[in-house]
Design a protein around this motif. Structure first.
Motif, PDB file in Angstrom:
ATOM      1  N   THR A  46       0.811  -1.143   0.067  1.00 35.21           N
ATOM      2  CA  THR A  46      -0.065  -0.006   0.031  1.00 35.21           C
ATOM      3  C   THR A  46       0.809   1.375   0.106  1.00 35.21           C
ATOM      4  N   ALA A  47       1.778   1.108   0.676  1.00 36.32           N
ATOM      5  CA  ALA A  47       2.997   2.422   0.551  1.00 36.32           C
ATOM      6  C   ALA A  47       3.400   2.696  -1.018  1.00 36.32           C
ATOM      7  N   HIS A  48       3.047   1.799  -1.781  1.00 36.00           N
ATOM      8  CA  HIS A  48       3.669   1.959  -3.265  1.00 36.00           C
ATOM      9  C   HIS A  48       2.455   1.989  -3.947  1.00 36.00           C
ATOM     10  N   GLU A  49       1.256   2.571  -3.578  1.00 36.82           N
ATOM     11  CA  GLU A  49      -0.021   2.769  -4.050  1.00 36.82           C
ATOM     12  C   GLU A  49      -0.509   1.405  -4.730  1.00 36.82           C
ATOM     13  N   GLY A  50      -0.454   0.322  -4.109  1.00 32.91           N
ATOM     14  CA  GLY A  50      -0.944  -1.019  -4.621  1.00 32.91           C
ATOM     15  C   GLY A  50      -2.357  -1.048  -4.541  1.00 32.91           C
ATOM     16  N   ARG A  51      -2.804  -1.919  -5.391  1.00 32.87           N
ATOM     17  CA  ARG A  51      -4.070  -2.226  -5.650  1.00 32.87           C
ATOM     18  C   ARG A  51      -4.314  -3.747  -5.356  1.00 32.87           C
ATOM     19  N   PRO A  52      -5.241  -4.109  -4.485  1.00 34.79           N
ATOM     20  CA  PRO A  52      -5.183  -5.658  -4.212  1.00 34.79           C
ATOM     21  C   PRO A  52      -6.112  -6.305  -5.250  1.00 34.79           C
ATOM     22  N   HIS A  53      -5.816  -7.568  -5.437  1.00 32.66           N
ATOM     23  CA  HIS A  53      -6.575  -8.590  -6.210  1.00 32.66           C
ATOM     24  C   HIS A  53      -7.905  -8.682  -5.723  1.00 32.66           C
ATOM     25  N   TRP A  54      -9.073  -8.382  -6.443  1.00 36.68           N
ATOM     26  CA  TRP A  54     -10.389  -8.450  -5.681  1.00 36.68           C
ATOM     27  C   TRP A  54     -10.791  -9.916  -5.376  1.00 36.68           C
ATOM     28  N   GLY A  55     -10.131 -10.967  -5.695  1.00 35.48           N
ATOM     29  CA  GLY A  55     -10.262 -12.310  -5.181  1.00 35.48           C
ATOM     30  C   GLY A  55      -9.302 -12.920  -4.276  1.00 35.48           C
ATOM     31  N   LYS A  56      -8.510 -12.077  -3.690  1.00 30.96           N
ATOM     32  CA  LYS A  56      -7.406 -12.616  -2.835  1.00 30.96           C
ATOM     33  C   LYS A  56      -7.405 -11.661  -1.630  1.00 30.96           C
ATOM     34  N   VAL A  57      -6.777 -12.245  -0.374  1.00 30.79           N
ATOM     35  CA  VAL A  57      -6.966 -11.772   0.784  1.00 30.79           C
ATOM     36  C   VAL A  57      -6.409 -10.146   0.768  1.00 30.79           C
ATOM     37  N   HIS A  58      -7.184  -9.243   1.536  1.00 32.70           N
ATOM     38  CA  HIS A  58      -6.731  -7.850   1.858  1.00 32.70           C
ATOM     39  C   HIS A  58      -7.459  -7.203   2.771  1.00 32.70           C
ATOM     40  N   THR A  59      -7.029  -6.048   3.260  1.00 31.98           N
ATOM     41  CA  THR A  59      -8.088  -5.478   4.160  1.00 31.98           C
ATOM     42  C   THR A  59      -8.360  -3.985   3.741  1.00 31.98           C
ATOM     43  N   ARG A  60      -8.370  -3.848   2.460  1.00 35.35           N
ATOM     44  CA  ARG A  60      -8.696  -2.371   2.252  1.00 35.35           C
ATOM     45  C   ARG A  60     -10.270  -2.129   2.035  1.00 35.35           C
ATOM     46  N   ASP A  61     -10.607  -0.924   2.115  1.00 33.14           N
ATOM     47  CA  ASP A  61     -11.921  -0.470   1.923  1.00 33.14           C
ATOM     48  C   ASP A  61     -12.268   0.400   0.937  1.00 33.14           C
TER      49      ASP A  61
END
Length: 445
Positions: free
Chosen positions: A392-407
């Motif tokens: 996230t410090a590198h402006e990451g976007r998580p894969h929608w089907g894989k574990v993450h905590t973003r909202d």
């Protein structure tokens, strides 16, 4: 799945619990239904609305998030399979939503056709894979969803909507990666091309060399990816490029040895040992990273792009700007080295060009993907939390089907066209028939 389905579609059996492939998500739907036609699916959607129940469709259960979980009506599209039509003039194929990618690829090959790019497994349904943004690796060719030329979906009022660049173009733009938030996809039209051959060159390479030469390796190969083994300075690289032939597939014994015995059988046993005795993991990683030897082979695309994945795991994957991937990987390695973590699974790195899909992880920017995994049943939160902080410090976007905590707040900043998607959702599903806890978190209520 422990339950069976009655004629009414009600979940029955021992406890009616649905679980995903990774084993980290479960749900108790009020009922399940397996429609055999688009009309039956539309009727199921209308019936759910009348009963005050939410609706979610589930494919092959390969998402590690709860994107398909529901306490309402769970739709299984497994009877909606097969090729609906093939247009050789337009070079497109239309397939039912529940068609597994494996069946689609085999059917296309029989017709002398192929998708341009693929992910690394073929177990997902076409709708599940595209709705979550499944991708492979490519310098010029993007995700599976980027190859979509048309969509059919059942919307919240039970109507069937077709869309393409010419018909309902605003829906088409967003629904290619729709997260199940805009409706239930019933058919997809893909662009195809004449069947071609790929030559794969797989070889070990030191981690520091891969990072030093990353831009060169990316630029010189149509498809480049590598796997770094934590606790080591070793990687295994793979370069796939189009070939004039002749076809030279991996020999039967060599394929069994590399892809089944070593990559699945021995690797599974090693992970069991590592889970029981974590202190052994660095040693196992050093051995594993040297187990596979270099090889070169030429085959049809789906046989090169994909590999069997029989060792179950939980995964987090983030898309970062391609220019940031080397720095992010150095930070990830430093984090692992200074922590007490013991990581038995390799880290996978792939790329994709920018595309124009609003919620694509590569939307509007050239992208690199970093995927971290943990063996199923092994505590993963400490590792994933530390990795996510780097991504996230590198402006990451998580894969929608894989574990993450973003909202939703995070995504509204990460995706320039996020508001375009949510406005379309407001129009197509104002009463949130397709809502679940995951969509409430990532898109807002």
């Amino acid at each position: 799945m422990s339950s069976t389905r009655t004629a009414s579609g009600r979940a029955s059996g021992r406890n009616g619990t649905w679980r995903n492939w990774g084993g980290n998500v479960s749900a108790r739907p009020a009922r399940e239904t397996t429609p055999a036609s688009v009309d039956e699916l539309a009727a199921a959607v209308r019936g759910a609305a009348e009963d005050g129940l939410r609706v979610k469709a589930v494919g092959a259960e390969h998402s590690f998030t709860s994107i398909a979980a529901t306490d309402g009506v769970l739709i299984r599209p497994h009877l909606l399979t097969g090729v609906r039509s093939l247009d050789r003039d337009a070079m497109t194929v239309t397939v039912e939503a529940g068609t597994p990618l494996r069946r689609l690829n085999m059917a296309l090959a029989r017709e002398g056709l192929s998708l341009t790019n693929m992910g690394d497994i073929m177990e997902q349904t076409v709708a599940g894979a595209t709705s979550t943004g499944t991708h492979g690796t490519g310098r010029d060719s993007a995700s599976i969803a980027a190859q979509i030329r048309g969509l059919e979906l059942v919307t919240a009022d039970g109507s069937v909507l077709t869309c393409s660049e010419r018909e309902n173009p605003e829906v088409f733009a967003a629904a290619r990666i729709g997260l199940g938030a805009l409706g239930v996809v019933t058919a997809i039209t893909f662009a195809v091309e004449p069947l071609f051959l790929l030559t794969a060159r797989e070889e070990p390479m030191p981690f520091e060399r891969v990072l030093a030469e990353f831009e060169e390796l990316w630029a010189e190969n149509e498809h480049f990816e590598f796997y770094w083994f934590p606790h080591t300075g070793n990687t295994n690289t793979k370069r796939n490029n189009r070939s004039a032939g002749p076809e030279r597939p991996v020999g039967r014994f060599q394929g069994w040895l590399d892809d089944e015995f070593l990559s699945n059988g021995v690797f599974h046993a090693a992970n069991w040992v590592g889970r029981a005795v974590p202190a052994t993991i660095p040693t196992i990683a050093r051995i594993s990273s040297r187990a596979l030897s270099a090889r070169t082979y030429t085959d049809t695309p789906y046989k090169v792009f994909t590999s069997p994945r029989r060792v179950r795991f939980v995964e987090m994957e983030y898309a970062v700007p391609r220019a940031a991937v080397v720095e992010a990987l150095r930070e990830l390695r430093a984090m692992v080295e200074r922590s007490p973590l013991r990581i038995s699974f390799p880290v996978e790195v792939r790329t994709a060009p920018a595309d124009d899909i609003p919620l694509s992880t590569a939307s509007g920017r050239d992208t690199a993907y970093i995927a971290v995994h943990m063996f199923r049943g092994t505590p993963y939160r400490a590792y994933f939390t530390a990795a996510e902080r780097i991504f996230t410090a590198h402006e990451g976007r998580p894969h929608w089907g894989k574990v993450h905590t973003r909202d939703a707040e995070y995504f509204s900043r990460a995706y320039p066209r996020f508001g375009e998607f949510t406005a379309l959702r407001d129009r197509l599903d104002p009463d949130r028939l397709f809502l679940n806890d995951y969509l409430r978190r990532v898109l807002g209520p």
